[in-house]
Design an enzyme around this catalytic site. Structure first.
Site, PDB file in Angstrom:
ATOM      1  N   ASP A 445       0.832  -1.210   0.000  1.00  0.00           N
ATOM      2  CA  ASP A 445       0.000   0.000   0.000  1.00  0.00           C
ATOM      3  C   ASP A 445       0.866   1.259   0.000  1.00  0.00           C
ATOM      4  O   ASP A 445       2.076   1.205   0.257  1.00  0.00           O
ATOM      5  CB  ASP A 445      -0.865  -0.046   1.278  1.00  0.00           C
ATOM      6  CG  ASP A 445      -2.233   0.571   1.086  1.00  0.00           C
ATOM      7  OD1 ASP A 445      -2.374   1.422   0.191  1.00  0.00           O
ATOM      8  OD2 ASP A 445      -3.151   0.223   1.850  1.00  0.00           O
ATOM      9  N   ASP A 509     -10.653   1.587  -3.641  1.00  0.00           N
ATOM     10  CA  ASP A 509     -11.230   1.249  -2.337  1.00  0.00           C
ATOM     11  C   ASP A 509     -12.750   1.218  -2.423  1.00  0.00           C
ATOM     12  O   ASP A 509     -13.416   0.912  -1.436  1.00  0.00           O
ATOM     13  CB  ASP A 509     -10.808   2.279  -1.280  1.00  0.00           C
ATOM     14  CG  ASP A 509      -9.491   1.901  -0.629  1.00  0.00           C
ATOM     15  OD1 ASP A 509      -9.006   0.783  -0.875  1.00  0.00           O
ATOM     16  OD2 ASP A 509      -8.957   2.726   0.124  1.00  0.00           O
TER      17      ASP A 509
HETATM   18  C1  DGJ Z   1      -5.923   1.466   1.889  1.00  0.00           C
HETATM   19  C2  DGJ Z   1      -6.244   0.306   1.009  1.00  0.00           C
HETATM   20  O1  DGJ Z   1      -6.687   0.726  -0.227  1.00  0.00           O
HETATM   21  C3  DGJ Z   1      -7.257  -0.579   1.714  1.00  0.00           C
HETATM   22  O2  DGJ Z   1      -7.638  -1.627   0.873  1.00  0.00           O
HETATM   23  C4  DGJ Z   1      -6.651  -1.093   2.983  1.00  0.00           C
HETATM   24  O3  DGJ Z   1      -5.563  -1.919   2.695  1.00  0.00           O
HETATM   25  C5  DGJ Z   1      -6.217   0.068   3.852  1.00  0.00           C
HETATM   26  N1  DGJ Z   1      -5.387   1.001   3.127  1.00  0.00           N
HETATM   27  C6  DGJ Z   1      -5.486  -0.414   5.069  1.00  0.00           C
HETATM   28  O4  DGJ Z   1      -5.035   0.603   5.830  1.00  0.00           O
END
Ligand code: DGJ
Length: 705
Positions: A445, A509
């Site tokens: 991430d 997301d």
């Molecule tokens: C952002 C990501 O896009 C999510 O899927 C998740 O992994 C969160 N971060 C975790 O903090």
């Protein structure tokens, strides 16, 4: 075909024709294959332009490198200076090498002390990759401001398409008429960005998914970027892409070079789908392409099921239900390390938390494996929370300027991976976890943009990006078969550069199926579905509050690397049974879904999407008929199917791997249980659709008989 005065590269229906001469080399044509060329002089003669009053006295002289010194008045390929001097180089072609698939040109300016090398290489499926580097042959530092790939656009390129976005709404199409001036899509986030276009496209008027000529460029880099389309007063048009360098970021010492990021140039004579087809065939031909290794495993990511609440009992239950459904990979997301109980602390400490995992991750991994699944784990290795052991020990290991601590983003700062000690620390901690446990996949991430990205006072986005690439390469070298998913608050790091190193992208997301229909549609222009994580989210979307049927969510998730991101322990018995059917359907059909051509039929209506995947041999296809919104007329437009063989007969029927959508009608169409039509009829007569609720979808299976 080549002679001393021209080089003609050809691949898969695409030509690049370059005229070569020491005083002026230029691209005569990038586009449809021109066939064999015998008398090049006539091609050259045909392309020489008149000169207008109030312009320079010579015909267009801009050439490959578009130097002002030649009279070019657009943006030059190289912008830079040596403390203000040598700002206007004039490159003389000093050498070139050419094979059937590659041309390398070398230009020298002895007085400015600069050497430029530009290469064009067909890498498969007609995709042209250009690379450039500049060497400082002078005796004083040279500051490069920009080194761009420019390709000429023909006069017939009249419209452009690029993509803008934000968190949970990535890649929204922006269509414009190409007009005088420069349209520049710039990213200064230090990472790819939700607002990144992936490809910028220029098209003939009215070009669409299925028709028109398209010329597109995509930078293969994950730092700052610039994509432009320029139209000059002469009417000449060009398209460009380059790494966007920050002030003073690239100062090249005598004898040193700067290599710009490569750029993928994709031409299609069959609309945007033709661009996708070429991009997919190129990416799929790589030996490390994920489907070359094995089928894409059905994935459960537990983020939206548990967030930071890591509890063995709950996760065990999730693993049990996942097994029942047929999940093949179980991914533990954020919250397993250091003091990371929420998003305010712990980043940087990649050590398993004794608070939540007193016996380490072993017991959970054992449960996951006992349920027949492999295990994946989340990292965000480029980041540090001020509240972390790492930051307390090494507050100087962040990217920063003048000793000030940059503004935090999601409560975090960015580690300076260009610092060898910091790099080694991140590598060592990640490597240890991957060595201690059986982990086949990591989700990597990156949850904030970079501000003040300085190393010893100098801009360091370029070096930081390279360091990340090195880190991925080193981790993969140490852990053969390791898969990496690129994530940045969802789809903030999807680009053709990192695509060479990772196996999957977290597209967004937003798991809302309606939003996903749009986001996946446009992300798939450049990246094939098997690399795009698409999960069934909760009934009520966590990022939009919309409620969608399981059918709509499941059909939407099917057209990617499918998975689940939902507390499936709360799904009803009926829903779990539907999920099991869907999982079986995905596994049965993923060979087609992950190897075929993507077809996006132009419906002419804002109410419906018709998209599908057709096998390369046109013997099978799966299409989705999607009601994006309520239709205007009581009788919806026919479902025209494209991409099939006109002369072959196909059996056609609706498929319901997750139950039937609601049919809002008194009588329905007569083909749903199965009919036989040839490709021509499917394309010309089409299928009369059932009347569906808005925001639902129907799956259509097609098989040659
Ligand atoms: C952002 C990501 O896009 C999510 O899927 C998740 O992994 C969160 N971060 C975790 O903090």
């Amino acid at each position: 075909m080549k002679s001393s005065s021209f080089v003609h590269l050809r691949q898969d229906g695409v030509s690049l024709l370059v005229s070569l001469a020491p005083e002026l080399s230029r691209i005569i044509h990038w586009g449809e294959d021109l066939g064999d060329i015998e008398d090049f002089d006539d091609y050259l003669a045909a392309s020489i332009e008149s000169t207008a009053h109030a312009e320079g006295d010579s015909p267009d002289q801009s050439g490959i490198w578009r130097e002002q010194a030649r009279g070019a008045i657009g943006s030059p390929v190289l912008k830079g200076h040596r403390r203000g001097k040598d700002f206007s180089p004039l490159f003389v072609l000093s050498g070139h090498t050419a094979t059937d698939q590659e041309l390398v040109l070398i230009g020298e300016d002895l007085s400015a002390g600069l050497r430029i090398e530009t290469s064009f290489r067909f890498v498969g499926a007609g995709v042209l990759v250009t690379s450039q580097n500049v060497t400082n042959t002078g005796s004083v530092d040279y500051c490069i401001e920009d080194l761009a790939t420019y390709l000429p656009l023909p006069d017939s390129a009249q419209e452009s398409l690029d993509f803008a976005g934000r968190w949970v709404k990535e890649r929204q199409p922006v269509r414009r008429e190409i007009q005088p001036g420069v349209v520049s899509r710039e990213v200064r986030e230090g990472r790819t960005s939700h607002d990144y276009t992936i490809l910028q496209l220029a098209m003939t008027a009215g070009g669409n998914f299925r028709s028109g000529e398209v010329w597109s460029l995509g930078l293969m880099f994950s730092g700052n970027s610039r994509h432009t389309i320029e139209q000059l007063q002469s009417g000449r048009k060009s398209i460009s892409a380059s790494e966007l360098l920050m002030p003073g970021e690239m100062i090249v010492e005598p004898g040193q070079s700067y290599s710009g990021a490569p750029v993928a140039a994709i031409f299609s004579s069959s609309g945007i789908d033709g661009v996708s087809d070429r991009s997919y065939r190129w990416l799929r031909s790589r030996p490390n392409h994920p489907t070359k290794i094995r089928p894409r495993p059905l994935t459960l990511n537990v983020w939206e099921a548990v967030y930071f609440d890591h509890d063995m009992e709950k996760l065990t239950e999730l693993a049990r239900v996942a097994k029942e459904i047929g999940v093949e990979r179980f991914v533990l997301d954020d919250g397993w390390f250091g003091s990371r109980r929420d998003d305010t602390s712990g980043l940087g400490d990649w050590v398993i938390s004794k608070d939540v995992w007193p016996e380490g991750l072993g017991p959970l991994i054992d449960v996951v494996k006992a349920n027949g699944m492999e295990f994946g784990l989340w990292f965000e290795g480029e980041m540090v929370n001020p509240d972390s052991d790492l930051y307390r020990a090494h507050p100087d290991w962040i990217l920063s300027v003048a000793g000030r601590v940059p503004d935090t983003g999601r409560g975090q700062l960015v580690l300076d991976l260009t610092n060898p000690n910091c790099y080694q620390h991140v590598f060592d901690q990640t490597n240890k976890i991957l060595t201690d446990y059986e982990i086949s996949y990591i989700k990597w991430d990156h949850n904030r943009p970079l501000v003040d990205p300085g190393h010893h006072g100098k801009a360091a986005v370029h070096e930081q990006t390279k360091a990340l690439y090195r880190l991925f390469t080193d981790l993969k070298a140490n852990h053969l078969g390791l898969e990496i998913e690129s994530c940045a608050s969802g789809g903030g790091r999807v680009d053709l550069g990192i695509a060479q190193l990772v196996d999957r992208f977290w597209v967004s997301d937003c798991n809302d199926a309606l939003e996903r229909q749009h986001i996946q549609r446009y992300t798939q222009i450049a990246i094939p579905p098997e690399m795009l994580g698409s999960h069934i989210g909760p009934t009520e979307s966590h990022t939009t509050g919309r409620v969608h049927s399981l059918g709509f969510r499941a059909i939407t998730a099917l057209f990617g690397h499918a998975g689940l991101e939902w507390d499936i322990t709360t799904a009803t018995v009926d829903e779990q049974a539907q999920l099991k059917n869907w999982a079986t359907y995905y596994k049965k059909n993923r060979d087609l879904l992950h190897s075929g051509q993507v077809v996006r039929v132009e419906t002419g209506s804002a109410s419906t999407f018709i998209h599908g995947v057709v096998s390369q041999d046109q013997s099978r296809a799966i299409f989705a008929y999607v009601t994006i919104q309520g239709q205007a007329a009581s009788r919806a437009d026919a479902i025209f199917i494209e991409g099939l063989d006109s002369n072959r007969s196909y059996s056609v029927k609706a498929a319901y791997p997750v139950g039937k959508p609601v049919f809002q009608e008194r009588t329905g169409p007569a083909w749903l249980d199965g009919i036989v039509l040839n490709g021509k009829a499917l394309n010309q007569i089409g299928l009369r659709p059932p009347i569906l609720f808005p925001e639902t979808a129907l799956l259509i299976e097609i098989e040659a008989i």
